[in-house]
Design an enzyme around this catalytic site. Structure first.
Site, PDB file in Angstrom:
ATOM      1  N   ARG A   1       0.805  -1.220   0.000  1.00  0.00           N
ATOM      2  CA  ARG A   1       0.000   0.000   0.000  1.00  0.00           C
ATOM      3  C   ARG A   1       0.840   1.274   0.000  1.00  0.00           C
ATOM      4  O   ARG A   1       1.899   1.336   0.617  1.00  0.00           O
ATOM      5  CB  ARG A   1      -0.930   0.015   1.219  1.00  0.00           C
ATOM      6  CG  ARG A   1      -2.030  -1.023   1.137  1.00  0.00           C
ATOM      7  CD  ARG A   1      -2.706  -1.234   2.474  1.00  0.00           C
ATOM      8  NE  ARG A   1      -3.778  -2.217   2.380  1.00  0.00           N
ATOM      9  CZ  ARG A   1      -3.592  -3.547   2.423  1.00  0.00           C
ATOM     10  NH1 ARG A   1      -2.359  -4.027   2.552  1.00  0.00           N
ATOM     11  NH2 ARG A   1      -4.615  -4.369   2.326  1.00  0.00           N
TER      12      ARG A   1
ATOM     13  N   HIS B   1      -0.888  -2.399  -4.526  1.00  0.00           N
ATOM     14  CA  HIS B   1      -0.247  -3.181  -5.590  1.00  0.00           C
ATOM     15  C   HIS B   1      -0.229  -2.464  -6.935  1.00  0.00           C
ATOM     16  O   HIS B   1      -0.330  -3.087  -7.992  1.00  0.00           O
ATOM     17  CB  HIS B   1      -0.905  -4.542  -5.733  1.00  0.00           C
ATOM     18  CG  HIS B   1      -0.832  -5.413  -4.521  1.00  0.00           C
ATOM     19  ND1 HIS B   1       0.234  -5.383  -3.660  1.00  0.00           N
ATOM     20  CD2 HIS B   1      -1.705  -6.336  -4.023  1.00  0.00           C
ATOM     21  CE1 HIS B   1       0.033  -6.261  -2.684  1.00  0.00           C
ATOM     22  NE2 HIS B   1      -1.143  -6.838  -2.875  1.00  0.00           N
TER      23      HIS B   1
ATOM     24  N   HIS C   1       2.687 -12.967  -4.965  1.00  0.00           N
ATOM     25  CA  HIS C   1       1.528 -13.034  -4.068  1.00  0.00           C
ATOM     26  C   HIS C   1       0.981 -14.459  -3.968  1.00  0.00           C
ATOM     27  O   HIS C   1      -0.239 -14.675  -4.005  1.00  0.00           O
ATOM     28  CB  HIS C   1       0.441 -12.073  -4.538  1.00  0.00           C
ATOM     29  CG  HIS C   1      -0.398 -11.523  -3.434  1.00  0.00           C
ATOM     30  ND1 HIS C   1      -1.200 -12.309  -2.636  1.00  0.00           N
ATOM     31  CD2 HIS C   1      -0.551 -10.261  -2.983  1.00  0.00           C
ATOM     32  CE1 HIS C   1      -1.831 -11.550  -1.763  1.00  0.00           C
ATOM     33  NE2 HIS C   1      -1.452 -10.294  -1.934  1.00  0.00           N
TER      34      HIS C   1
ATOM     35  N   TYR D   1      -0.392 -17.721  -2.356  1.00  0.00           N
ATOM     36  CA  TYR D   1      -1.068 -18.192  -1.153  1.00  0.00           C
ATOM     37  C   TYR D   1      -0.723 -19.674  -1.001  1.00  0.00           C
ATOM     38  O   TYR D   1      -1.120 -20.495  -1.835  1.00  0.00           O
ATOM     39  CB  TYR D   1      -2.587 -18.059  -1.259  1.00  0.00           C
ATOM     40  CG  TYR D   1      -3.118 -16.663  -1.395  1.00  0.00           C
ATOM     41  CD1 TYR D   1      -3.599 -15.970  -0.279  1.00  0.00           C
ATOM     42  CD2 TYR D   1      -3.192 -16.043  -2.630  1.00  0.00           C
ATOM     43  CE1 TYR D   1      -4.133 -14.697  -0.399  1.00  0.00           C
ATOM     44  CE2 TYR D   1      -3.719 -14.772  -2.768  1.00  0.00           C
ATOM     45  CZ  TYR D   1      -4.184 -14.099  -1.650  1.00  0.00           C
ATOM     46  OH  TYR D   1      -4.714 -12.841  -1.783  1.00  0.00           O
TER      47      TYR D   1
ATOM     48  N   ASP E   1      -2.182  -9.434   8.486  1.00  0.00           N
ATOM     49  CA  ASP E   1      -1.751  -8.643   7.337  1.00  0.00           C
ATOM     50  C   ASP E   1      -0.675  -7.710   7.869  1.00  0.00           C
ATOM     51  O   ASP E   1      -0.904  -6.533   8.106  1.00  0.00           O
ATOM     52  CB  ASP E   1      -2.921  -7.872   6.733  1.00  0.00           C
ATOM     53  CG  ASP E   1      -2.618  -7.344   5.330  1.00  0.00           C
ATOM     54  OD1 ASP E   1      -1.454  -7.482   4.903  1.00  0.00           O
ATOM     55  OD2 ASP E   1      -3.536  -6.813   4.682  1.00  0.00           O
TER      56      ASP E   1
ATOM     57  N   GLN F   1       5.758  -9.732   4.202  1.00  0.00           N
ATOM     58  CA  GLN F   1       4.366  -9.530   4.591  1.00  0.00           C
ATOM     59  C   GLN F   1       3.684 -10.884   4.778  1.00  0.00           C
ATOM     60  O   GLN F   1       3.647 -11.713   3.854  1.00  0.00           O
ATOM     61  CB  GLN F   1       3.628  -8.735   3.506  1.00  0.00           C
ATOM     62  CG  GLN F   1       2.240  -8.280   3.890  1.00  0.00           C
ATOM     63  CD  GLN F   1       2.236  -6.946   4.627  1.00  0.00           C
ATOM     64  OE1 GLN F   1       3.267  -6.282   4.709  1.00  0.00           O
ATOM     65  NE2 GLN F   1       1.085  -6.553   5.149  1.00  0.00           N
TER      66      GLN F   1
ATOM     67  N   GLU G   1       5.193 -12.630   1.544  1.00  0.00           N
ATOM     68  CA  GLU G   1       5.587 -11.774   0.432  1.00  0.00           C
ATOM     69  C   GLU G   1       6.845 -10.989   0.817  1.00  0.00           C
ATOM     70  O   GLU G   1       6.761  -9.994   1.526  1.00  0.00           O
ATOM     71  CB  GLU G   1       4.466 -10.809   0.080  1.00  0.00           C
ATOM     72  CG  GLU G   1       3.127 -11.467  -0.204  1.00  0.00           C
ATOM     73  CD  GLU G   1       1.992 -10.471  -0.142  1.00  0.00           C
ATOM     74  OE1 GLU G   1       2.074  -9.424  -0.819  1.00  0.00           O
ATOM     75  OE2 GLU G   1       1.026 -10.723   0.603  1.00  0.00           O
TER      76      GLU G   1
END
Length: 347
Positions: A80, A105, A176, A178, A248, A283, A311
Site C-alpha cells: 500500500r 499493488h 503473491h 497463497y 496482514d 508480509q 511476500e
C-alpha cells in the site's frame, strides 16, 4: 530436469498465453505468462502422495474474471501507498485509490494483470519480462521488469527479480502466492507452523498503511520467533488482526544479504517450506477476505484463512518514511535486483 510448454488460452485481444511446467523428478511447478504467475506447485508428502500447495485457478478465463488467490508477480510497487499519493523529486505522484483510500499493488498498472514475454532458460528455468510504462503520474520513467523462476535439484523454487529503470523511481516487487502445505483444497491453515527470524514489525493503521512506527514482536500476536501455529492468535483483539480478520503484517527480517528467514510446516503431511531472501521485509497475509462463493481450482470453494502469503519485499509505504530503510529507489545506473527462494522438504 525438464521444461514443458503448453497452450493456456487466448487473451481478449488475441495474444496467446502459455503454461510452463518445470519438473525435477520430485516436484513440479507450473507457471503462466499472464501475471508471471505460479499456477501450481506439486510436492509429495511423507508417503509420496503429491498435492498442489498453492491456491489459484484452473483456466485463463478464471484468472481474467477474478484476481483473488492468484500467485502473481506484483509491481512496480507492492503493498500500500497511504492516501494513494507520494512526493518524489518535488512532485506529487497521484495514484489510483483502490483500497480504502490507499493504492494497493499499483492498481491498474499491477504486473499481476499484465501479459509478460517469456523464454525458457536451459532445462530448469523460465524468464518473464514486461516493459512497464507506468505513467509519470503514478511512477516516473519506465522499467523493464524481469522475474526468472528456477527449479533446482534440491527442490528450491528461486525467484530472481531484475528491474532496469530509465529514471530514478520506486521499485518494490514481490510474488503473491497463497500457500497451504496440506494442499490447496484442505481448508484453513490454523495448525500449520510458522517460524520467522524477526524481532520487529512495522505498524499499520486501520486501512493497513504503514505508519512509520516499528515495534518489537515480543509480547504481541506477531511473535513467530519460535515455531507457532498460524491459527494460535489469528483471532486476537489486536487492532491489526481484528480489523483485518487475520494477519496482514510486515515483519522486519533479521540479518542482511541472502539468508534463511523462516519456514512453514504442515505436521500431518510432513511438508516444510523454507524461505530465503535478500530483502528486509516479509508480509504475512492469511487470505482474510476470500469470497467463499467463488469456485477456484478443482471446483473448490476457499474460505478465509485457507492459505498464507509470505511476500518478501522492501517496507511498504517507504516513500513517505525515510527511516524505513533501505529505501527502494533505483535508476539506470543502479538496477533493482533481488532474490527469494522457497525450498521444499519432506520428513
Amino acid at each position: 530436469m525438464s521444461v514443458t510448454v503448453k497452450p493456456f488460452g487466448t487473451m481478449p485481444d488475441g495474444r496467446e498465453v502459455s503454461n510452463y511446467i518445470l519438473d525435477n523428478g520430485w516436484m513440479q511447478v507450473e507457471l503462466i505468462d499472464f501475471g508471471a504467475t505460479i499456477k501450481n506447485i506439486w510436492v509429495p508428502d511423507k508417503n509420496g502422495k503429491k498435492a498442489d500447495v498453492v491456491l489459484g485457478k484452473d483456466c485463463l478465463e478464471d484468472f481474467l474474471a477474478n484476481r483473488a488467490a492468484t500467485a502473481a508477480t506484483i509491481g512496480r510497487h507492492a503493498n500500500r501507498v497511504e492516501g494513494a499519493v507520494y512526493e518524489f523529486e518535488g512532485k506529487l505522484h497521484h495514484m489510483e485509490a483502490n483500497a480504502a483510500g490507499n493504492n494497493l499493488h499499483s492498481g491498474k498498472y499491477n504486473y499481476g494483470i499484465q501479459l509478460f514475454d517469456a523464454r525458457t532458460v536451459g532445462d530448469n528455468a523460465v524468464a518473464f519480462t514486461y516493459l512497464d510504462k507506468g505513467g509519470d503520474d503514478f511512477f516516473p520513467g519506465d522499467v523493464l521488469a524481469t522475474v526468472t523462476y528456477t527449479l533446482t535439484d534440491d527442490n528450491q523454487l528461486i525467484l530472481h527479480y531484475l528491474g532496469l529503470a530509465t529514471h530514478r523511481t520506486p521499485i518494490n516487487m514481490t510474488n503473491h502466492a497463497y500457500f497451504n502445505l496440506a494442499g490447496h483444497e484442505s481448508g484453513p491453515i490454523y495448525d500449520q507452523i510458522l517460524q520467522m527470524d524477526c524481532d520487529f514489525f512495522t505498524h499499520a493503521n486501520d486501512t493497513c498503511s504503514a505508519t512509520g512506527e516499528i515495534s518489537r514482536v515480543e509480547g504481541t500476536p506477531f511473535d513467530f520467533r519460535e515455531p507457532t501455529p498460524i491459527g494460535k492468535n489469528i483471532r486476537s483483539e489486536h487492532h491489526m488482526i481484528k480489523g483485518n480478520n487475520g494477519y496482514d503484517v510486515n515483519f522486519v527480517l533479521n540479518g542482511r544479504d541472502y539468508r534463511k528467514v523462516g519456514y512453514a510446516r504442515d505436521e500431518a503431511s510432513g511438508r516444510t517450506m523454507e524461505i530465503y531472501t535478500d530483502l528486509p521485509g516479509c508480509q504475512l497475509y492469511t487470505t482474510n477476505a476470500i469470497d467463499p462463493t467463488i469456485r477456484f481450482k478443482d471446483d473448490v470453494k476457499y474460505v478465509p484463512h485457507q492459505g498464507f502469503c509470505l511476500e518478501t519485499q522492501y517496507f511498504t509505504n517507504f516513500m513517505k518514511y525515510a527511516h524505513l530503510s533501505p529505501q527502494a529507489f533505483f535508476d539506470k545506473n543502479h538496477p533493482y535486483e533481488t532474490q527469494t527462494s522457497y525450498k521444499f522438504i519432506v520428513e
